[in-house]
Structure formats: C-alpha cells, structure tokens
Motif scaffolding. Structure first.
Motif, PDB file in Angstrom:
ATOM      1  N   PHE A 266       0.837  -1.212   0.000  1.00 47.72           N
ATOM      2  CA  PHE A 266       0.000   0.000   0.000  1.00 47.72           C
ATOM      3  C   PHE A 266       0.864   1.251   0.000  1.00 47.72           C
ATOM      4  CE2 PHE A 266      -3.730  -2.260   2.381  1.00 47.72           C
ATOM      5  CZ  PHE A 266      -4.120  -2.859   1.197  1.00 47.72           C
ATOM      6  N   GLU A 267       1.903   1.238   0.805  1.00 42.16           N
ATOM      7  CA  GLU A 267       2.773   2.407   0.884  1.00 42.16           C
ATOM      8  C   GLU A 267       3.519   2.640  -0.429  1.00 42.16           C
ATOM      9  OE1 GLU A 267       5.140   1.708   4.341  1.00 42.16           O
ATOM     10  OE2 GLU A 267       3.446   2.010   5.722  1.00 42.16           O
TER      11      GLU A 267
ATOM     12  N   TYR B 292      -4.224   3.996   3.900  1.00 39.27           N
ATOM     13  CA  TYR B 292      -4.826   2.945   4.717  1.00 39.27           C
ATOM     14  C   TYR B 292      -4.675   3.306   6.186  1.00 39.27           C
ATOM     15  CZ  TYR B 292      -0.138   1.355   5.956  1.00 39.27           C
ATOM     16  OH  TYR B 292       1.136   1.294   6.451  1.00 39.27           O
ATOM     17  N   TRP B 293      -5.423   2.605   7.038  1.00 36.00           N
ATOM     18  CA  TRP B 293      -5.331   2.803   8.480  1.00 36.00           C
ATOM     19  C   TRP B 293      -4.694   1.562   9.105  1.00 36.00           C
ATOM     20  CZ3 TRP B 293      -8.400   5.559   5.501  1.00 36.00           C
ATOM     21  CH2 TRP B 293      -8.655   6.891   5.848  1.00 36.00           C
TER      22      TRP B 293
ATOM     23  N   ASN C  18      -8.140  -8.634  10.874  1.00 37.28           N
ATOM     24  CA  ASN C  18      -7.715  -9.391   9.699  1.00 37.28           C
ATOM     25  C   ASN C  18      -8.205  -8.710   8.418  1.00 37.28           C
ATOM     26  OD1 ASN C  18     -10.445  -9.998  10.038  1.00 37.28           O
ATOM     27  ND2 ASN C  18     -10.235 -12.116   9.306  1.00 37.28           N
ATOM     28  N   PHE C  19      -8.199  -7.384   8.447  1.00 40.84           N
ATOM     29  CA  PHE C  19      -8.688  -6.585   7.331  1.00 40.84           C
ATOM     30  C   PHE C  19      -8.080  -5.181   7.432  1.00 40.84           C
ATOM     31  CE2 PHE C  19     -11.494  -6.359  10.949  1.00 40.84           C
ATOM     32  CZ  PHE C  19     -11.619  -4.997  11.163  1.00 40.84           C
ATOM     33  N   PHE C  20      -8.167  -4.461   6.321  1.00 43.99           N
ATOM     34  CA  PHE C  20      -7.774  -3.053   6.273  1.00 43.99           C
ATOM     35  C   PHE C  20      -8.966  -2.225   5.819  1.00 43.99           C
ATOM     36  CE2 PHE C  20      -3.506  -4.847   5.798  1.00 43.99           C
ATOM     37  CZ  PHE C  20      -2.726  -3.973   6.536  1.00 43.99           C
ATOM     38  N   ILE C  21      -9.023  -0.988   6.272  1.00 43.61           N
ATOM     39  CA  ILE C  21      -9.906  -0.004   5.658  1.00 43.61           C
ATOM     40  C   ILE C  21      -8.992   0.956   4.891  1.00 43.61           C
ATOM     41  CG2 ILE C  21      -9.929   1.534   7.660  1.00 43.61           C
ATOM     42  CD1 ILE C  21     -12.777   2.283   6.958  1.00 43.61           C
ATOM     43  N   ILE C  22      -9.366   1.251   3.652  1.00 37.54           N
ATOM     44  CA  ILE C  22      -8.543   2.124   2.828  1.00 37.54           C
ATOM     45  C   ILE C  22      -9.396   3.237   2.227  1.00 37.54           C
ATOM     46  CG2 ILE C  22      -7.090   0.136   2.207  1.00 37.54           C
ATOM     47  CD1 ILE C  22      -8.225   0.541  -0.708  1.00 37.54           C
ATOM     48  N   ASP C  23      -8.701   4.265   1.800  1.00 41.97           N
ATOM     49  CA  ASP C  23      -9.328   5.353   1.055  1.00 41.97           C
ATOM     50  C   ASP C  23      -8.988   5.105  -0.408  1.00 41.97           C
ATOM     51  OD1 ASP C  23     -10.599   7.647   0.349  1.00 41.97           O
ATOM     52  OD2 ASP C  23      -9.220   9.022   1.335  1.00 41.97           O
TER      53      ASP C  23
ATOM     54  N   LYS D 288     -15.109   4.815   1.950  1.00 43.03           N
ATOM     55  CA  LYS D 288     -14.010   3.899   2.255  1.00 43.03           C
ATOM     56  C   LYS D 288     -14.346   2.478   1.796  1.00 43.03           C
ATOM     57  CE  LYS D 288     -11.765   7.186   4.431  1.00 43.03           C
ATOM     58  NZ  LYS D 288     -12.730   8.280   4.287  1.00 43.03           N
ATOM     59  N   VAL D 289     -13.302   1.665   1.717  1.00 47.45           N
ATOM     60  CA  VAL D 289     -13.452   0.270   1.297  1.00 47.45           C
ATOM     61  C   VAL D 289     -12.692  -0.610   2.282  1.00 47.45           C
ATOM     62  CG1 VAL D 289     -12.841  -1.424  -0.487  1.00 47.45           C
ATOM     63  CG2 VAL D 289     -13.761   0.805  -1.151  1.00 47.45           C
TER      64      VAL D 289
END
Length: 367
Positions: free
Chosen positions: A294-295, A301-302, A307-312, A342-343
């Motif tokens: 992601f970076e 992302y947060w 076991n998941f991410f929330i992203i913009d 968000k997703v």
C-alpha cells in the motif's frame, strides 16, 4: 371501526435501513478471491471439519438441550479463568447482540455506539424500540470519543457498544483508555464489548474484556467462531460476562438453540491450537506485506489490529470495487458502516494478497 392490521404494527419497526451482509462469490469461469467478508483464508480447522462430519450422522435427532458442553470446552480454552456459567453460546455474534438487547432494552431506552461500526448495533437496537445514539469515532485516526460518550449518557442509557478491534476501521481501544472509561460510567449501564477479532490483535496495550469481567465490571464480551476458527457458515458464537449477568441472560436462552453440527465443530475448533496459531501467523504476515505494498502504491490505509484493512480508494468506492471485481477481487464498500467513501479489504493468504496487489497496480501504478 376497522383500523386494519397496521394498527398493531410497532411504529419503531417501520421500514428503514437494514443490515446487508457481504456478497457470496458469483458464478464465474475465472478465479475469484473473496476479500470482502473477513473470513478465514485457510478455511476451517481440520479437527472442526472432522467433528462436523461425524456430527452430520446425527442430524436426525435433537441436539443438546443446552450449550453446557460447549461452555465447558470454553472454560478449558480460557485456562479455567472463567466458570462455565459465565459463558452463553448462540448462533453467531449477531445472535448474541440480539439476545443481549432483548434482555436489557425496553421501548424508549437509549443505546450508544460509535460509527464507523458494525451496523447491527443500531439496527437491532431499533427492533426493541430503543433510541440509538451515534457518538462517532474521532478522525483522523478513528479513536474512541470517551468524553463524547460520557457526555451522551442519560438516565435512559442502558447499553453502550464498544468494539476492539473495530470493524471496519481495524482500530482498537488501548488499555488505559478502556480502564478510564469503565471507571467513569454509572454502574447501571451494560458495556457490550465486541472482541471477535481479538486473536489478531498484537498491540502491546491491547486488552480484552477478560480482566474486567474478573473484577466484576458490568461488561459482556462478544466472540465468534466465524473469523479465527473459519466456521462462518456454522453460525456459532458466544459471550462471557459475570455470573450474575450471565444467569440473568440465560433466562431467555432458547432450548435446543444450537445445531449439533455447530456444537461439535466449535468444540473441535477449540481443540486445534495449531490451526489458530497458523491462522494468526498468516494474517500477521499478510498484514505486513499489504502495508508495504500500500505504501509503495500510495494507497491511504489505516493501521489495523484485525484481519482486514480499511482504505481510502484512489477512485470512487463503487468504481474501485467494480474495477477490482473485473480482476476477480471481491472487496467491500463500507459507507453503510459509517465510513463514507471507504473500502474494507480482508487479508487473505499470500496468493490472494498478491492478486490484490496486482489488480491495484492496474488502478494506481507506481509513482
């Protein structure tokens, strides 16, 4: 005078927003990676599957009248720190939420929750005539607004929902924050502490509800076999709390509530520590890998303890999910949870994670 059947309908059950679960994998000739429902990427414990197959031969007879055998297995899983009468089992975490609200809520009572959060907190509360109040998590980091919640408490407040790690943000409530909060609320309020993702949390100051149950706080911890144990399809969950609260709730626990297949699968899963360890290692490795990717891609992302991410997403959320679906990647928009635009992306096994990154590169190439 004929008032019609509508005259006995409960006004608070009039049509409004309802909780919609994640989509199932659609029929397709190509490989589909389901990263939308926070399911276990390894499947289910082999011991749970073996127990399930054996139990399938007994489906012609009624299951256990109570959940005592599963509760006794949970005592062992918690290393004897709680007694069997401190656990209550039901058909998944959502059923536990429903049961707790039935036990404590009357029409006109107030419930507090904090968006973005699991939608059933508010939806189920309305089923029983409660007035749910959203005290949003504080941006930009989605921290718990302790002062806001304390200020929102009235003499009608009965239940406060806390979640750690939180779905869909992946954030958690640090130990000192939780302790300060628990010490600041009135003693006649129930704290429902949703910790279904607790196995994946590795922050040094992460804490479950266990120590606070042991010291007598009015807190109920919700857990599930859907995530770590891979039994989402069996609909099995449990909560633990003080003996006094548990014995009160048990008065509305239905006999023969749990299918025999679910009971046996859950007991089998609790006896498979190696599978739990493998699952947690897989999630932690995937978490590290995806953060790195992601970076590199510049995806916002947060940090997560789940076991998941929330992203913009780099493009509008539904365009983003449609684009990923073309590459066989299912992810979930979470505006319905209160995270507008968000997703949420479930951490999968390495093959799934690499397929996700490959698809993301088509949307947002390296800069």
């Amino acid at each position: 005078m004929n008032y019609g059947i509508e005259s006995i309908f409960k006004s608070y059950l009039e049509p409004r927003e309802v909780y919609t679960g994640g989509k199932n994998i659609p029929a397709s000739n190509k490989k589909i990676y389901k990263l939308s429902s926070n399911e276990n990427p390894l499947g289910a414990s082999p011991k749970a599957i073996a127990a399930l197959k054996t139990a399938a031969e007994q489906v012609t007879v009624y299951p256990d009248q109570t959940d005592i055998r599963l509760r006794e297995a949970l005592v062992m899983d918690f290393n004897g720190q709680l007694a069997a009468d401190q656990f209550i089992c039901a058909n998944g975490g959502s059923e536990i939420i429903d049961m707790l609200l039935r036990a404590f809520i009357n029409e006109g009572d107030e419930v507090i929750y904090s968006n973005p959060s699991f939608l059933p907190y508010s939806v189920f509360s309305r089923w029983y005539g409660a007035n749910p109040f959203d005290i949003p998590l504080l941006k930009p980091n989605y921290d718990l607004d302790v002062e806001g919640i304390l200020n929102a408490i009235t003499n009608k407040t009965k239940v406060i929902f806390l979640t750690s790690p939180n779905n869909p943000t992946g954030t958690y409530i640090p130990k000192d924050v939780l302790e300060g909060f628990l010490n600041g609320i009135p003693k006649n309020i129930i704290i429902v502490f949703d910790e279904v993702y607790r196995h994946f949390a590795d922050a040094e100051d992460y804490v479950t509800a266990l120590p606070y149950v042991k010291t007598g706080h009015n807190i109920i911890a919700i857990n599930s076999f859907s995530k770590t144990y891979g039994l989402a399809g069996q609909r099995i969950g449990y909560c633990y709390t003080t003996a006094k609260i548990a014995n009160y709730i048990r008065q509305i626990h239905k006999p023969f509530l749990l299918p025999i297949t679910s009971i046996e699968a859950a007991i089998g899963a609790l006896n498979d520590e190696l599978f739990v360890e493998k699952t947690v290692k897989t999630i932690h490795a995937g978490r590290k890998y995806l953060m790195y990717e992601f970076e590199k891609l510049g995806i916002t992302y947060w940090p997560t303890q789940g076991n998941f991410f929330i992203i913009d997403p780099p493009i509008p959320e539904f365009d983003f999910t449609d684009r990923l679906m073309k590459d066989g990647i299912m992810v979930r928009p979470v505006s319905q949870f209160g995270a507008l635009g968000k997703v949420r992306i479930t951490i999968g096994d390495q093959e799934s994670n690499e397929a996700l990154v490959h698809a993301l590169k088509k949307i947002k190439p390296h800069t």
